[in-house]
Scaffold this motif. Structure first.
Motif, PDB file in Angstrom:
ATOM      1  N   PRO A 163      -4.508   6.183 -15.709  1.00  0.00           N
ATOM      2  CA  PRO A 163      -5.754   5.613 -15.185  1.00  0.00           C
ATOM      3  C   PRO A 163      -5.619   4.173 -14.692  1.00  0.00           C
ATOM      4  O   PRO A 163      -6.066   3.843 -13.587  1.00  0.00           O
ATOM      5  N   SER A 164      -5.003   3.310 -15.501  1.00  0.00           N
ATOM      6  CA  SER A 164      -4.909   1.898 -15.111  1.00  0.00           C
ATOM      7  C   SER A 164      -4.045   1.726 -13.866  1.00  0.00           C
ATOM      8  O   SER A 164      -4.392   0.948 -12.958  1.00  0.00           O
ATOM      9  N   VAL A 165      -2.926   2.455 -13.794  1.00  0.00           N
ATOM     10  CA  VAL A 165      -2.041   2.341 -12.625  1.00  0.00           C
ATOM     11  C   VAL A 165      -2.742   2.881 -11.384  1.00  0.00           C
ATOM     12  O   VAL A 165      -2.712   2.264 -10.313  1.00  0.00           O
ATOM     13  N   SER A 166      -3.391   4.020 -11.504  1.00  0.00           N
ATOM     14  CA  SER A 166      -4.054   4.639 -10.358  1.00  0.00           C
ATOM     15  C   SER A 166      -5.196   3.781  -9.840  1.00  0.00           C
ATOM     16  O   SER A 166      -5.340   3.573  -8.628  1.00  0.00           O
ATOM     17  N   LEU A 167      -6.024   3.261 -10.742  1.00  0.00           N
ATOM     18  CA  LEU A 167      -7.179   2.465 -10.318  1.00  0.00           C
ATOM     19  C   LEU A 167      -6.749   1.165  -9.662  1.00  0.00           C
ATOM     20  O   LEU A 167      -7.390   0.690  -8.720  1.00  0.00           O
ATOM     21  N   PHE A 168      -5.663   0.585 -10.149  1.00  0.00           N
ATOM     22  CA  PHE A 168      -5.198  -0.654  -9.529  1.00  0.00           C
ATOM     23  C   PHE A 168      -4.615  -0.393  -8.142  1.00  0.00           C
ATOM     24  O   PHE A 168      -4.952  -1.074  -7.178  1.00  0.00           O
ATOM     25  N   SER A 212      -9.702  12.007 -11.432  1.00  0.00           N
ATOM     26  CA  SER A 212     -10.522  13.189 -11.738  1.00  0.00           C
ATOM     27  C   SER A 212      -9.750  14.469 -11.431  1.00  0.00           C
ATOM     28  O   SER A 212      -9.784  15.434 -12.213  1.00  0.00           O
ATOM     29  N   VAL A 213      -9.053  14.470 -10.277  1.00  0.00           N
ATOM     30  CA  VAL A 213      -8.220  15.631  -9.924  1.00  0.00           C
ATOM     31  C   VAL A 213      -7.089  15.787 -10.942  1.00  0.00           C
ATOM     32  O   VAL A 213      -6.774  16.910 -11.375  1.00  0.00           O
ATOM     33  N   PHE A 214      -6.504  14.679 -11.338  1.00  0.00           N
ATOM     34  CA  PHE A 214      -5.441  14.703 -12.348  1.00  0.00           C
ATOM     35  C   PHE A 214      -5.973  15.288 -13.658  1.00  0.00           C
ATOM     36  O   PHE A 214      -5.291  16.105 -14.304  1.00  0.00           O
ATOM     37  N   THR A 215      -7.172  14.877 -14.051  1.00  0.00           N
ATOM     38  CA  THR A 215      -7.784  15.386 -15.289  1.00  0.00           C
ATOM     39  C   THR A 215      -8.001  16.894 -15.207  1.00  0.00           C
ATOM     40  O   THR A 215      -7.790  17.622 -16.188  1.00  0.00           O
ATOM     41  N   LYS A 259       0.832  -1.207   0.000  1.00  0.00           N
ATOM     42  CA  LYS A 259       0.000   0.000   0.000  1.00  0.00           C
ATOM     43  C   LYS A 259       0.869   1.260   0.000  1.00  0.00           C
ATOM     44  O   LYS A 259       0.669   2.165  -0.814  1.00  0.00           O
ATOM     45  N   VAL A 260       1.810   1.324   0.931  1.00  0.00           N
ATOM     46  CA  VAL A 260       2.718   2.475   0.974  1.00  0.00           C
ATOM     47  C   VAL A 260       3.594   2.498  -0.268  1.00  0.00           C
ATOM     48  O   VAL A 260       3.838   3.557  -0.863  1.00  0.00           O
ATOM     49  N   SER A 261       4.054   1.318  -0.674  1.00  0.00           N
ATOM     50  CA  SER A 261       4.887   1.228  -1.875  1.00  0.00           C
ATOM     51  C   SER A 261       4.133   1.720  -3.101  1.00  0.00           C
ATOM     52  O   SER A 261       4.703   2.382  -3.971  1.00  0.00           O
ATOM     53  N   GLY A 262       2.839   1.410  -3.177  1.00  0.00           N
ATOM     54  CA  GLY A 262       2.034   1.892  -4.290  1.00  0.00           C
ATOM     55  C   GLY A 262       1.930   3.404  -4.304  1.00  0.00           C
ATOM     56  O   GLY A 262       1.972   4.031  -5.373  1.00  0.00           O
ATOM     57  N   SER A 263       1.825   3.999  -3.099  1.00  0.00           N
ATOM     58  CA  SER A 263       1.762   5.463  -3.021  1.00  0.00           C
ATOM     59  C   SER A 263       3.073   6.092  -3.464  1.00  0.00           C
ATOM     60  O   SER A 263       3.085   7.171  -4.078  1.00  0.00           O
ATOM     61  N   ILE A 264       4.188   5.425  -3.151  1.00  0.00           N
ATOM     62  CA  ILE A 264       5.497   5.935  -3.580  1.00  0.00           C
ATOM     63  C   ILE A 264       5.592   5.940  -5.103  1.00  0.00           C
ATOM     64  O   ILE A 264       6.312   6.757  -5.690  1.00  0.00           O
ATOM     65  N   ILE A 265       4.847   5.045  -5.746  1.00  0.00           N
ATOM     66  CA  ILE A 265       4.838   5.000  -7.211  1.00  0.00           C
ATOM     67  C   ILE A 265       3.880   6.019  -7.798  1.00  0.00           C
ATOM     68  O   ILE A 265       4.237   6.789  -8.698  1.00  0.00           O
ATOM     69  N   ILE A 266       2.657   6.054  -7.279  1.00  0.00           N
ATOM     70  CA  ILE A 266       1.589   6.769  -7.982  1.00  0.00           C
ATOM     71  C   ILE A 266       1.725   8.290  -7.890  1.00  0.00           C
ATOM     72  O   ILE A 266       1.508   9.005  -8.883  1.00  0.00           O
ATOM     73  N   TYR A 267       2.125   8.834  -6.727  1.00  0.00           N
ATOM     74  CA  TYR A 267       2.167  10.289  -6.603  1.00  0.00           C
ATOM     75  C   TYR A 267       3.317  10.919  -7.392  1.00  0.00           C
ATOM     76  O   TYR A 267       3.101  11.953  -8.059  1.00  0.00           O
ATOM     77  N   PRO A 268       4.518  10.357  -7.369  1.00  0.00           N
ATOM     78  CA  PRO A 268       5.542  10.864  -8.309  1.00  0.00           C
ATOM     79  C   PRO A 268       5.131  10.697  -9.767  1.00  0.00           C
ATOM     80  O   PRO A 268       5.487  11.523 -10.616  1.00  0.00           O
ATOM     81  N   LEU A 269       4.362   9.624 -10.052  1.00  0.00           N
ATOM     82  CA  LEU A 269       3.893   9.407 -11.426  1.00  0.00           C
ATOM     83  C   LEU A 269       2.947  10.534 -11.856  1.00  0.00           C
ATOM     84  O   LEU A 269       3.055  11.043 -12.983  1.00  0.00           O
ATOM     85  N   TYR A 270       2.013  10.918 -10.964  1.00  0.00           N
ATOM     86  CA  TYR A 270       1.119  12.040 -11.279  1.00  0.00           C
ATOM     87  C   TYR A 270       1.938  13.283 -11.625  1.00  0.00           C
ATOM     88  O   TYR A 270       1.689  13.954 -12.642  1.00  0.00           O
ATOM     89  N   PHE A 271       2.898  13.602 -10.747  1.00  0.00           N
ATOM     90  CA  PHE A 271       3.697  14.820 -10.951  1.00  0.00           C
ATOM     91  C   PHE A 271       4.495  14.733 -12.242  1.00  0.00           C
ATOM     92  O   PHE A 271       4.553  15.703 -13.014  1.00  0.00           O
ATOM     93  N   LEU A 272       5.106  13.574 -12.488  1.00  0.00           N
ATOM     94  CA  LEU A 272       5.925  13.405 -13.686  1.00  0.00           C
ATOM     95  C   LEU A 272       5.087  13.579 -14.951  1.00  0.00           C
ATOM     96  O   LEU A 272       5.501  14.268 -15.902  1.00  0.00           O
ATOM     97  N   MET A 273       3.898  12.983 -14.976  1.00  0.00           N
ATOM     98  CA  MET A 273       3.044  13.074 -16.160  1.00  0.00           C
ATOM     99  C   MET A 273       2.582  14.517 -16.406  1.00  0.00           C
ATOM    100  O   MET A 273       2.571  14.992 -17.550  1.00  0.00           O
ATOM    101  N   LEU A 274       2.194  15.204 -15.331  1.00  0.00           N
ATOM    102  CA  LEU A 274       1.762  16.598 -15.488  1.00  0.00           C
ATOM    103  C   LEU A 274       2.923  17.486 -15.932  1.00  0.00           C
ATOM    104  O   LEU A 274       2.743  18.407 -16.733  1.00  0.00           O
ATOM    105  N   TYR A 275       4.106  17.190 -15.413  1.00  0.00           N
ATOM    106  CA  TYR A 275       5.272  17.975 -15.835  1.00  0.00           C
ATOM    107  C   TYR A 275       5.564  17.753 -17.315  1.00  0.00           C
ATOM    108  O   TYR A 275       5.908  18.709 -18.040  1.00  0.00           O
TER     109      TYR A 275
END
Length: 370
Positions: free
Chosen positions: A133-138, A150-153, A98-114
């Protein structure tokens, strides 16, 4: 000689397959058994793969960006790669997906928006956002994942349509491309949501069916107690300093079946199991060991307390009115008690309990032998 070599071939292949399975479990499951593909093993596997994919893509691209002099893009990519790489060690050490997934997903959001904001390489940075979407939902699940996507969008729309008014160095997309990026992303979110919902429903139903099958395999259908298999499985993994086994046998049960029929015998066993469960503590185990025999496991430090409980069960059975087909039956039972400990393992304790049950029978029945 040929036969000898041929005989060794299957063993060699077996050892190779075993070594391969151990390697896969170590690399991809981080030591967690993936044989039964438990929920923990499945989550660790997928989070691990996401992390590996993140490293594979961000590290080379970061190096390429650095070689081209794009310091800002290189820094973002290399920092992301470092986080994904560190996440490998964290997941291996803790198995906390769970924590490991958060370490992946939040930097991923920032990287994609950048990448959308900066344009990436030649304005192609936006093509990477469709993995979100697929990574976040999983990782985050349906509800939280949809909220975060939705916030990312929303941020995606703000960057595409309004970033140029805030920062002149943001990448300028053509108007028709902006709409297509957002529309395509929304479609991917919709399709990913349908897939994740259907998979989560399927997994829930599969786990429920598996749980029911396990219960059926380990439960005696007549009494609702554990059967012999279920009891042995729990005793094998039972962690207790002191555990007492109580073997119970219904006195003269054959006469009940002969005089009143097997339906009456089934009623007696079912009613007797109800009496046992009513008296036993919640921490205890109870099973139909076979036929008219029951095996109980009581977790108590005091042998006096165990004898009190067993005597209460004996008196409850002796004083109970087994009313069947307007006939009142009076049943008694004999008890053999043994301690299960490091000095007296399961097989020995069962033999001791069985011997003491026999002594109780020989001593006149309707008694406890300890």
């Amino acid at each position: 000689m040929g036969d000898f070599n041929g005989a060794n071939q299957p063993d060699s292949q077996h050892n190779d397959n075993k070594s391969l399975k151990v390697f896969i479990r170590y690399v991809f499951y981080f030591g967690v058994s993936g044989q039964n593909f438990s929920e923990q093993a499945r989550r660790i596997l997928i989070v691990n793969l996401f992390s590996i994919v993140g490293i594979i893509f961000t590290l080379p691209l970061g190096i390429v960006a650095l070689s081209r002099g794009n310091i800002q893009l290189a820094a973002v990519l290399l920092v992301s790669a470092t986080l994904f790489f560190a996440n490998q060690f964290y997941l291996r050490a803790t198995h906390n997906y769970k924590v490991s997934g958060s370490i992946i997903i939040y930097p991923l959001y920032f990287l994609m928006l950048y990448l959308v904001f900066s344009g990436g390489v030649s304005g192609t940075g936006y093509v990477w956002i469709f993995c979100v979407p697929s990574v976040s939902l999983f990782i985050q699940g349906m509800k939280r994942g949809l909220f975060e996507v939705s916030v990312f969008t929303l941020f995606l729309i703000l960057i595409l349509y309004f970033s140029s008014e805030i920062a002149t160095f943001s990448f300028q997309y053509e108007e028709h491309l902006k709409f297509r990026i957002v529309a395509s992303f929304v479609v991917v979110v919709f399709l990913s949501s349908i897939y994740e919902y259907s998979m989560s429903r399927f997994n829930d139903e599969l786990q429920m069916a598996s749980k029911k099958l396990k219960e059926v395999a380990e439960t005696d259908l007549l009494t609702g107690l554990l059967n012999r298999r279920g009891m042995l499985q729990r005793l094998d993994v039972f962690k207790s300093y002191r555990l007492y086994l109580i073997l119970i046998d219904v006195d003269y049960f054959k006469k009940v079946n002969d005089l009143h029929g097997h339906d009456c015998g089934d009623f007696v066993l079912s009613e007797l199991s109800r009496l046992i469960k009513k008296i036993l503590p919640n921490s205890s185990l109870s099973s139909r060991w076979g036929g008219e025999e029951f095996l109980l496991a009581i977790n108590e430090d005091s042998s006096e307390r165990v004898l009190e409980l067993v005597e209460s069960i004996r008196k409850s059975i002796e004083g109970h009115d087994f009313l069947y087909d307007k006939k009142s039956l009076h049943i008694t039972a004999s008890f053999g008690v043994a301690e299960l400990s490091e000095k007296s393992p399961l097989d020995i304790a069962l033999k001791v309990a069985d011997r003491r049950l026999y002594e109780a029978k020989e001593g006149g029945r309707n008694q406890v032998c300890f």
